[in-house]
Design a protein around this motif. Structure first.
Motif, short mmCIF file in Angstrom:
data_model
loop_
_atom_site.label_atom_id
_atom_site.label_comp_id
_atom_site.label_asym_id
_atom_site.label_seq_id
_atom_site.Cartn_x
_atom_site.Cartn_y
_atom_site.Cartn_z
N GLY A 15 0.81 -1.25 -0.01
CA GLY A 15 -0.13 0.18 0.17
C GLY A 15 0.85 1.21 0.04
O GLY A 15 0.40 2.60 -0.19
N SER A 17 4.23 3.70 -1.05
CA SER A 17 4.86 4.49 -2.36
C SER A 17 6.32 4.55 -2.38
O SER A 17 6.93 4.54 -1.53
N VAL A 63 0.22 -2.64 -13.88
CA VAL A 63 0.54 -1.54 -12.97
C VAL A 63 -0.29 -0.08 -13.32
O VAL A 63 -0.10 0.67 -12.75
N ARG A 66 -1.68 2.44 -11.20
CA ARG A 66 -0.99 2.43 -9.94
C ARG A 66 0.43 3.47 -10.03
O ARG A 66 0.87 3.87 -9.07
N PHE A 67 0.94 3.05 -11.26
CA PHE A 67 2.43 3.70 -11.56
C PHE A 67 2.14 4.75 -12.65
O PHE A 67 1.48 4.88 -13.43
N MET A 82 5.54 4.94 -8.03
CA MET A 82 4.72 3.72 -7.83
C MET A 82 3.85 3.91 -6.47
O MET A 82 4.39 4.08 -5.30
N ASN A 83 2.71 3.77 -6.56
CA ASN A 83 1.69 4.00 -5.48
C ASN A 83 0.91 2.59 -5.40
O ASN A 83 0.82 1.61 -6.29
N SER A 84 0.44 2.49 -4.21
CA SER A 84 -0.50 1.18 -3.86
C SER A 84 0.23 -0.05 -4.12
O SER A 84 -0.05 -0.98 -5.01
N LEU A 85 1.56 -0.03 -3.66
CA LEU A 85 2.39 -1.19 -3.95
C LEU A 85 1.99 -2.41 -3.31
O LEU A 85 1.41 -2.44 -2.38
N LYS A 86 2.47 -3.39 -4.14
CA LYS A 86 1.91 -4.70 -3.79
C LYS A 86 3.07 -5.70 -3.63
O LYS A 86 4.07 -5.59 -4.25
N ASP A 89 4.89 -6.61 -6.62
CA ASP A 89 5.92 -5.76 -7.47
C ASP A 89 7.22 -5.92 -7.04
O ASP A 89 7.97 -4.95 -7.34
#
Length: 122
Positions: A15, A17, A63, A66-67, A82-86, A89
């Protein structure tokens, strides 16, 4: 000779960045394509995002939304927000640049950075 140097990788919680940067150096007049690939352990290197000199972008489906890839042409620099990273990723992220005009003319092939590790884990 063109060199690409990445920065900005690290460890982040799901979640979170991160922002990656990649600066190209050398006697560069212009760069057509700049972008990012990534490679996770046991996987092939895959395209993440690319941006062309006119601003056109392409993203991997995984992505999108999100990216965000962007560039500062005057600095020969490309960024990857990069946002909302999982956790999926997690990979080594590589910067790439192609269609480069230098003082010696058009460079053949694409150039790659050394890679920066991005780890998404709690």
């Amino acid at each position: 000779q063109v060199q690409l140097v990445e920065s900005g990788g690290g460890l982040v919680q799901p979640g979170g960045s991160l922002r990656l940067s990649c600066a190209a150096s050398g006697r560069i007049f212009s760069i057509n394509r700049m972008g990012w690939y990534r490679q996770a352990p046991g996987n092939q290197r895959e395209l993440v995002a690319v941006i062309r000199s006119g601003g056109n972008t392409n993203y991997a489906d995984s992505v999108k939304g999100r990216f965000t890839v962007s560039r500062a042409n005057a600095k020969n620099t490309v960024y990857l927000q990069m946002n909302s990273l999982k956790p999926e990723d997690t990979a080594v992220y590589y910067c790439t640049a192609g269609g480069i005009y230098t003082a010696d003319g058009l460079e053949s092939g694409d150039y790659w950075g050394q890679g920066t590790q991005v780890t998404v884990s709690s």
